[in-house]
Write a protein that holds these residues in place. Structure first.
Motif, short mmCIF file in Angstrom:
data_model
loop_
_atom_site.label_atom_id
_atom_site.label_comp_id
_atom_site.label_asym_id
_atom_site.label_seq_id
_atom_site.Cartn_x
_atom_site.Cartn_y
_atom_site.Cartn_z
N THR A 184 0.86 -1.19 0.00
CA THR A 184 0.00 0.00 0.00
C THR A 184 0.89 1.23 0.00
O THR A 184 2.06 1.16 0.41
CB THR A 184 -0.92 0.06 1.24
N PRO A 185 0.38 2.40 -0.41
CA PRO A 185 1.19 3.62 -0.34
C PRO A 185 1.66 3.92 1.08
O PRO A 185 2.79 4.37 1.29
CB PRO A 185 0.23 4.70 -0.85
N GLN A 186 0.81 3.65 2.07
CA GLN A 186 1.18 3.92 3.46
C GLN A 186 2.34 3.03 3.90
O GLN A 186 3.28 3.50 4.56
CB GLN A 186 -0.03 3.70 4.38
N LEU A 187 2.29 1.76 3.53
CA LEU A 187 3.36 0.84 3.90
C LEU A 187 4.67 1.25 3.24
O LEU A 187 5.73 1.23 3.87
CB LEU A 187 2.99 -0.58 3.49
N VAL A 188 4.62 1.64 1.97
CA VAL A 188 5.83 2.09 1.28
C VAL A 188 6.44 3.29 1.98
O VAL A 188 7.65 3.35 2.24
CB VAL A 188 5.52 2.43 -0.20
N ASN A 189 5.60 4.27 2.34
CA ASN A 189 6.10 5.47 3.00
C ASN A 189 6.70 5.15 4.37
O ASN A 189 7.71 5.73 4.77
CB ASN A 189 4.98 6.49 3.14
#
Length: 471
Positions: A201-206
């Protein structure tokens, strides 16, 4: 040891970059037998930056390139790599006639090609065997001077810890198929994480970027090409893919784009809903549209090749030409479907394909004609309107206000609509709606004999309108 859940409490901002690495999964397996020279060559030819290869250790301590410990799937002959010397394994051939290769052979074959880089997966048992795999790999890297051309990834934390001990500078990437396999102990020996596309997810990547980990995404051999339509939107560092050519195309498109992280409330100002896209690079359409007048929260601005887009949701992008800051919309919405015409003594006005990137002419406006406003866009200090002739800068136009008060109207026009219809000025300068204008300013004189009122420049108030009419 702290749990992975603690990671989700971390807040941070990661600097967005457009570049990502394309890794051909086992080469180019959809166009050639996996992990053969043909497959590796095809991957590099189609734009892969790295090729991912799996290694097992033979009975005589040779690193053998194969995903499976049993070579039956690729050679149609049952042979467990660890139970045979390499000389026997090399007699087995894949569908294209190539024999099973050793990693030594692969490095020797591609040593003279400095662009040939490899991501090596160490295949270990659950007990951490074979114990000498990392030492054998390091010896080959040093033998062929591949220190700057090899990364290592593995499902085995122990294998990566050994690689850190033997070759501290080599990039070490932990493969994770589930969130439960991620914890801070892993991150003490890794420089990156290779995450299954099923959980990314974008949150996990960040969050992983925030703690200094590079992020790669991998998929199974059943990977679908359409998956790229959403993966490309993630701020990832690399993708391990069965489609290196598609990955390279997206890599180029995203590399040419100017991406800016933002946090703005915006809205569409148009006479109809506009299309949204799953990604702005290949203009892959979504099934839903963006409704005019509805506040959207934009998190990214993407500009490229004469077009610009706002990201207003996960895998949802809208054409920036139709989008304005939410605070401006009450001033702009009332004028959609209104009419514009050329100013006096203006012979024509050029229509363009875009107000944000006015590069291609699409038509022109002519005198003594009125044109309907289909959409409005504020660009810096200018106001543009979309007509059937294209986007036109309103510096050359006058606005015909409606005879009745719109449902939504700017407070700057309250005085105007408070007057009797006979006392209202007919043509106004729409450009005065840009930020910083305190009042709508009437246009210059049109014609005493025309159907529109004669106007002296000045601000619109009830008093100035009456004074103008009685003078």
């Amino acid at each position: 040891m702290r749990k992975w859940s603690v990671l989700f409490l971390l807040l941070g901002i990661y600097v967005l970059t457009t570049a990502f690495v394309v890794v051909g999964h086992r080469g180019d397996p959809l166009n050639a037998p996996e992990e053969t020279f043909q497959s590796i060559d095809s991957a590099f030819t189609h734009g892969a930056n790295y090729v991912e290869l799996d290694v097992h250790v033979s009975q005589d301590n040779v690193l053998v390139v194969s995903h499976d410990r049993d070579l039956y799937r690729v050679t149609n002959t049952h042979a467990i790599v660890s139970e045979h010397p390499f000389a026997e394994l090399q007699k087995l051939h894949q569908a294209n006639g190539e024999p099973i290769h050793s990693l030594d052979e692969v490095f020797a074959h591609f040593q003279s090609n400095p662009k040939a880089k490899f991501l090596i997966e160490t295949k270990k048992t659950k007990h951490g065997n074979p114990k000498n795999m990392e030492a054998l790999l390091v010896a080959l890297i040093q033998k062929y001077h591949m220190e700057n051309r090899v990364m290592v990834h593995s499902f085995s934390y122990e294998s990566l810890a050994e690689m850190k001990k033997l070759m501290p500078a080599i990039p070490r990437i932990f493969i994770a198929g589930s969130l439960g396999r991620l914890n801070f102990e892993r991150f003490t020996v890794t420089t990156g994480v290779n995450i299954s596309s099923e959980i990314v997810t974008p949150q996990l990547v960040n969050q992983l970027h925030y703690i200094g980990q590079k992020v790669y995404v991998w998929d199974e051999m059943t990977e679908k090409q359409k998956h790229w339509d959403s993966v490309v939107n993630l701020p990832i560092d690399g993708v391990v893919t069965n489609y290196p050519e598609v990955g390279h195309e997206y890599q180029q498109l995203k590399g040419e784009a100017d991406l800016k992280t933002i946090s703005d409330d915006v809205a569409v100002v148009s006479d109809r809903p506009i299309a949204t896209y799953e990604n702005p690079y290949a203009l892959v359409p979504n099934q839903h549209t963006a409704t005019p007048g509805i506040t959207l929260h934009a998190t990214q601005y993407v500009a490229m090749k004469g077009r610009a887009f706002y990201q207003v949701g996960e895998n949802t992008f809208v054409d920036a030409d139709y989008v304005n800051p939410e605070t401006l919309c009450p001033n702009l919405v009332p004028f959609v479907d209104a009419k514009v015409q050329l100013r006096a003594h203006q012979s024509s006005a050029v229509g363009y394909n875009s107000p944000t990137h006015p590069q291609n002419k699409t038509g022109s406006l002519r005198p003594n004609r009125q044109y309907t406003i289909d959409a409005i866009k504020v660009v810096n200090s200018s106001v543009w309107v979309k007509t059937d002739r294209g986007w036109v800068n309103t510096a050359s136009l006058l606005l015909t206000l409606p005879s009745a008060r719109p449902t939504q109207f700017t407070t700057q026009l309250s005085a105007y609509f408070g007057e009797k219809a006979a006392d209202r000025i007919a043509l106004l300068n729409l450009a005065a709606l840009v930020p910083g204008s305190q009042l709508i300013k009437p246009a210059a004189i049109v014609s005493q004999s025309g159907p529109f009122a004669t106007v002296t420049p000045g601000t619109i108030t009830a008093q100035s309108i009456k004074k103008e009419r009685t003078s």
